[in-house]
Design a protein around this motif. Structure first.
Motif, PDB file in Angstrom:
ATOM      1  N   CYS A 170       0.832  -1.211   0.000  1.00  0.00           N
ATOM      2  CA  CYS A 170       0.000   0.000   0.000  1.00  0.00           C
ATOM      3  C   CYS A 170       0.861   1.253   0.000  1.00  0.00           C
ATOM      4  O   CYS A 170       0.566   2.241  -0.672  1.00  0.00           O
ATOM      5  N   SER A 171       1.952   1.213   0.756  1.00  0.00           N
ATOM      6  CA  SER A 171       2.847   2.367   0.833  1.00  0.00           C
ATOM      7  C   SER A 171       3.498   2.653  -0.509  1.00  0.00           C
ATOM      8  O   SER A 171       3.534   3.801  -0.971  1.00  0.00           O
ATOM      9  N   TYR A 172       3.982   1.611  -1.174  1.00  0.00           N
ATOM     10  CA  TYR A 172       4.698   1.795  -2.428  1.00  0.00           C
ATOM     11  C   TYR A 172       3.791   2.273  -3.561  1.00  0.00           C
ATOM     12  O   TYR A 172       4.258   2.934  -4.490  1.00  0.00           O
ATOM     13  N   CYS A 173       2.490   1.929  -3.490  1.00  0.00           N
ATOM     14  CA  CYS A 173       1.598   2.388  -4.564  1.00  0.00           C
ATOM     15  C   CYS A 173       0.705   3.546  -4.113  1.00  0.00           C
ATOM     16  O   CYS A 173      -0.236   3.926  -4.810  1.00  0.00           O
ATOM     17  N   GLY A 174       0.994   4.098  -2.925  1.00  0.00           N
ATOM     18  CA  GLY A 174       0.312   5.306  -2.482  1.00  0.00           C
ATOM     19  C   GLY A 174      -1.141   5.134  -2.109  1.00  0.00           C
ATOM     20  O   GLY A 174      -1.911   6.109  -2.133  1.00  0.00           O
TER      21      GLY A 174
ATOM     22  N   MET B 227       3.148   2.230   8.683  1.00  0.00           N
ATOM     23  CA  MET B 227       2.170   3.315   8.598  1.00  0.00           C
ATOM     24  C   MET B 227       2.852   4.683   8.468  1.00  0.00           C
ATOM     25  O   MET B 227       2.393   5.547   7.719  1.00  0.00           O
ATOM     26  N   VAL B 228       3.957   4.870   9.177  1.00  0.00           N
ATOM     27  CA  VAL B 228       4.707   6.122   9.036  1.00  0.00           C
ATOM     28  C   VAL B 228       5.255   6.237   7.620  1.00  0.00           C
ATOM     29  O   VAL B 228       5.217   7.314   7.001  1.00  0.00           O
TER      30      VAL B 228
ATOM     31  N   ALA C  43       1.906  11.849   9.881  1.00  0.00           N
ATOM     32  CA  ALA C  43       2.843  10.788  10.260  1.00  0.00           C
ATOM     33  C   ALA C  43       3.454  11.069  11.630  1.00  0.00           C
ATOM     34  O   ALA C  43       3.587  10.162  12.465  1.00  0.00           O
ATOM     35  N   TYR C  44       3.807  12.345  11.861  1.00  0.00           N
ATOM     36  CA  TYR C  44       4.396  12.706  13.158  1.00  0.00           C
ATOM     37  C   TYR C  44       3.358  12.568  14.279  1.00  0.00           C
ATOM     38  O   TYR C  44       3.669  12.059  15.367  1.00  0.00           O
ATOM     39  N   ASP C  45       2.130  12.991  14.018  1.00  0.00           N
ATOM     40  CA  ASP C  45       1.061  12.815  15.021  1.00  0.00           C
ATOM     41  C   ASP C  45       0.835  11.329  15.305  1.00  0.00           C
ATOM     42  O   ASP C  45       0.561  10.938  16.449  1.00  0.00           O
ATOM     43  N   PHE C  46       0.929  10.517  14.262  1.00  0.00           N
ATOM     44  CA  PHE C  46       0.755   9.070  14.430  1.00  0.00           C
ATOM     45  C   PHE C  46       1.830   8.522  15.375  1.00  0.00           C
ATOM     46  O   PHE C  46       1.538   7.717  16.265  1.00  0.00           O
ATOM     47  N   ILE C  47       3.075   8.978  15.187  1.00  0.00           N
ATOM     48  CA  ILE C  47       4.163   8.518  16.054  1.00  0.00           C
ATOM     49  C   ILE C  47       3.903   8.925  17.498  1.00  0.00           C
ATOM     50  O   ILE C  47       4.098   8.138  18.435  1.00  0.00           O
TER      51      ILE C  47
ATOM     52  N   VAL D 261      10.933   3.352  12.834  1.00  0.00           N
ATOM     53  CA  VAL D 261       9.849   4.342  12.843  1.00  0.00           C
ATOM     54  C   VAL D 261      10.404   5.737  12.572  1.00  0.00           C
ATOM     55  O   VAL D 261       9.936   6.448  11.676  1.00  0.00           O
ATOM     56  N   TRP D 262      11.425   6.135  13.347  1.00  0.00           N
ATOM     57  CA  TRP D 262      12.014   7.464  13.135  1.00  0.00           C
ATOM     58  C   TRP D 262      12.713   7.546  11.783  1.00  0.00           C
ATOM     59  O   TRP D 262      12.700   8.592  11.128  1.00  0.00           O
ATOM     60  N   GLY D 263      13.313   6.450  11.359  1.00  0.00           N
ATOM     61  CA  GLY D 263      13.976   6.430  10.062  1.00  0.00           C
ATOM     62  C   GLY D 263      13.013   6.623   8.913  1.00  0.00           C
ATOM     63  O   GLY D 263      13.327   7.290   7.915  1.00  0.00           O
ATOM     64  N   ALA D 264      11.817   6.017   9.044  1.00  0.00           N
ATOM     65  CA  ALA D 264      10.800   6.179   8.005  1.00  0.00           C
ATOM     66  C   ALA D 264      10.368   7.639   7.897  1.00  0.00           C
ATOM     67  O   ALA D 264      10.197   8.183   6.795  1.00  0.00           O
ATOM     68  N   LEU D 265      10.205   8.282   9.055  1.00  0.00           N
ATOM     69  CA  LEU D 265       9.814   9.694   9.042  1.00  0.00           C
ATOM     70  C   LEU D 265      10.949  10.555   8.478  1.00  0.00           C
ATOM     71  O   LEU D 265      10.699  11.464   7.665  1.00  0.00           O
ATOM     72  N   LEU D 266      12.172  10.286   8.878  1.00  0.00           N
ATOM     73  CA  LEU D 266      13.307  11.073   8.399  1.00  0.00           C
ATOM     74  C   LEU D 266      13.470  10.922   6.885  1.00  0.00           C
ATOM     75  O   LEU D 266      13.709  11.906   6.169  1.00  0.00           O
TER      76      LEU D 266
END
Length: 469
Positions: free
Chosen positions: A334-338, A366-367, A379-383, A394-399
């Motif tokens: 889902c992430s890769y195809c948006g 999810m992030v 994404a930040y609110d989700f974290i 998790v932090w790496g995905a956001l960064l």
């Protein structure tokens, strides 16, 4: 448990049949539903019933049911407490469920100490659960009590050190085993190969496999050997040698084994040969959850995201039960195809409909999903709402998402949190430097480089959150 000879015999036949068919849940159902309250003294269980039920607990890793059976033995059937077969089954159940201290207590209370099976069961428990030194000490104690270790004993000790990554000790024990008159068999070689793969020593694993195949006394790889060695080729995309192992599987007749087929699918998918993986998948008469997961992951990571999601839906239609890895795979797709809304729906369904507890990898997915779609604030609110402490993924995905979308301020926050989790990893500095460079902040880029150099940070291998197709 049994009201008469005929009914008892029929009940035991059902229990034994279910056990032989591998229907361990059925075994426990038969065992527990047949126990009636208030029949103490009148109830005389068949001697084989308790060990059979305990073996089912061991296979399922169901320690809670195993403890309950142990309590039943002590309170309702005390005569079984001194039965060597029942006691060994109880010990083995605790050992396989990882409760090695409980296994040791059962062992110490056993009336007989000259039963090699019980010694091996405890020894294997120590080896399997990261206590190889205790396994070796127990093997030495066996000698002291006049018991000669057999091949099972040696293989368990070798396996313990191999799984712990102590290659030198594992090889030394193989030599000692040979001095004791035992030749390494398929189990020995599989233990060495599996230990090397689990500790990411892929070159060593491949060399061991070759030694196995060219040994003076030829030992053919078992299905377990094939399953153990294939990740050594899959994880480095060595499809040439992976195909050779596939050939061994065909020659030795284990290609159709469910675990082997699943491992082959995983190997071909990770090597980018999705069509070959799909060919194997389509011709399988039976598929496990592992099989479905391998194929879904393979499709998602190769960019065939819509197919991956479609395969997940087909999996559910076929009655297969998804696990936590299944949802990691489909959320990745889902992430890769948006497909943000679909991903959110699957994330909710995972726990609400399928009863699967969310793990850190699901939060990271999810992030990644929200970040790739540019929903950085969400994404930040989700974290911040996570019930678990965010890890490096998790932090790496956001960064990574902040770098892609040019959000320097949030990138700095994510990088600082990532540095707190992994202070020796330079990847956070590198990603933040990229984001700063894209924003034209060259002075800050130089500061980050100096920070990385001052802390003597290194880029660590295996950080999958750095990679996006």
């Amino acid at each position: 448990m049994c009201t008469g000879v005929t009914s008892c015999g029929s009940w035991m036949k059902q229990l034994t049949s279910a056990s032989r068919q591998g229907r361990h849940g059925r075994v426990l159902h038969l065992f527990f539903t047949s126990l009636r309250p208030g029949d103490r003294g009148a109830v005389d269980p068949h001697p084989a019933a308790v060990p059979t039920a305990l073996r089912a607990c061991a296979r399922l890793g169901n320690a809670s049911s195993g403890r309950l059976i142990h309590a039943l033995v002590l309170t309702r059937f005390p005569s079984l407490a001194s039965d060597a077969v029942a006691a060994t089954a109880l010990l083995d159940m605790y050992a396989k469920c990882g409760l090695v201290a409980s296994a040791r207590r059962v062992f110490d209370e056993m009336p007989r100490s000259d039963d090699l099976v019980s010694w091996n069961a405890l020894l294997a428990g120590y080896a399997r659960h990261s206590f190889p030194e205790r396994a070796l000490a127990l093997a030495i104690k066996m000698r002291g009590q006049g018991l000669r270790p057999d091949l099972v004993t040696w293989n368990a000790v070798v396996s313990g050190f191999a799984l712990a990554g102590n290659d030198w000790m594992a090889e030394d024990l193989v030599r000692a085993m040979q001095d004791d008159g035992f030749r390494p068999d398929a189990v020995t070689w599989t233990s060495l190969v599996s230990g090397s793969v689990l500790n990411f020593h892929y070159d060593r694993a491949r060399a061991l496999f070759q030694r196995m195949m060219t040994a003076g006394t030829r030992v053919l790889p078992s299905s377990a050997t094939i399953v153990s060695i294939l990740p050594a080729f899959a994880n480095v995309a060595d499809v040439k040698h992976g195909k050779e192992v596939h050939g061994y599987a065909v020659v030795t007749g284990v290609e159709q084994d469910l675990t082997v087929s699943s491992a082959l699918i995983d190997m071909y998918a990770k090597c980018g040969l999705v069509l070959e993986a799909h060919r194997l998948f389509d011709k399988m008469a039976e598929r496990s959850t592992v099989t479905w997961n391998s194929m879904i992951f393979g499709l998602a990571n190769s960019g065939h995201c819509q197919e991956a999601i479609g395969l997940f839906e087909w999996m559910l239609c076929n009655g297969a039960r998804p696990d936590h890895l299944t949802f990691t795979a489909v959320l990745t797709a889902c992430s890769y195809c948006g497909m943000v809304e679909l991903g959110k729906g699957l994330y909710r369904a995972m726990q609400e409909e399928h009863g699967i507890e969310r793990r850190l990898e699901h939060y990271a997915c999810m992030v990644h999903l929200l970040g790739r779609a540019g929903k950085l604030a969400e994404a930040y609110d989700f974290i911040k709402s996570m019930p678990l402490e965010p890890d490096c993924f998790v932090w790496g995905a956001l960064l990574g998402a902040c770098r892609s979308h040019g959000n320097v301020e949030l990138a700095k926050l994510a990088a600082s949190r990532l540095l707190a989790v992994e202070p020796a990893n330079a990847s956070s500095c590198l990603l933040l430097s990229d984001a700063l460079a894209s924003a034209g902040r060259q002075d800050d880029v130089l500061k980050m480089k100096r920070l990385a150099k001052r802390r003597r940070m290194k880029k660590l291998d295996g950080c999958s959150w750095l990679e996006s197709p």
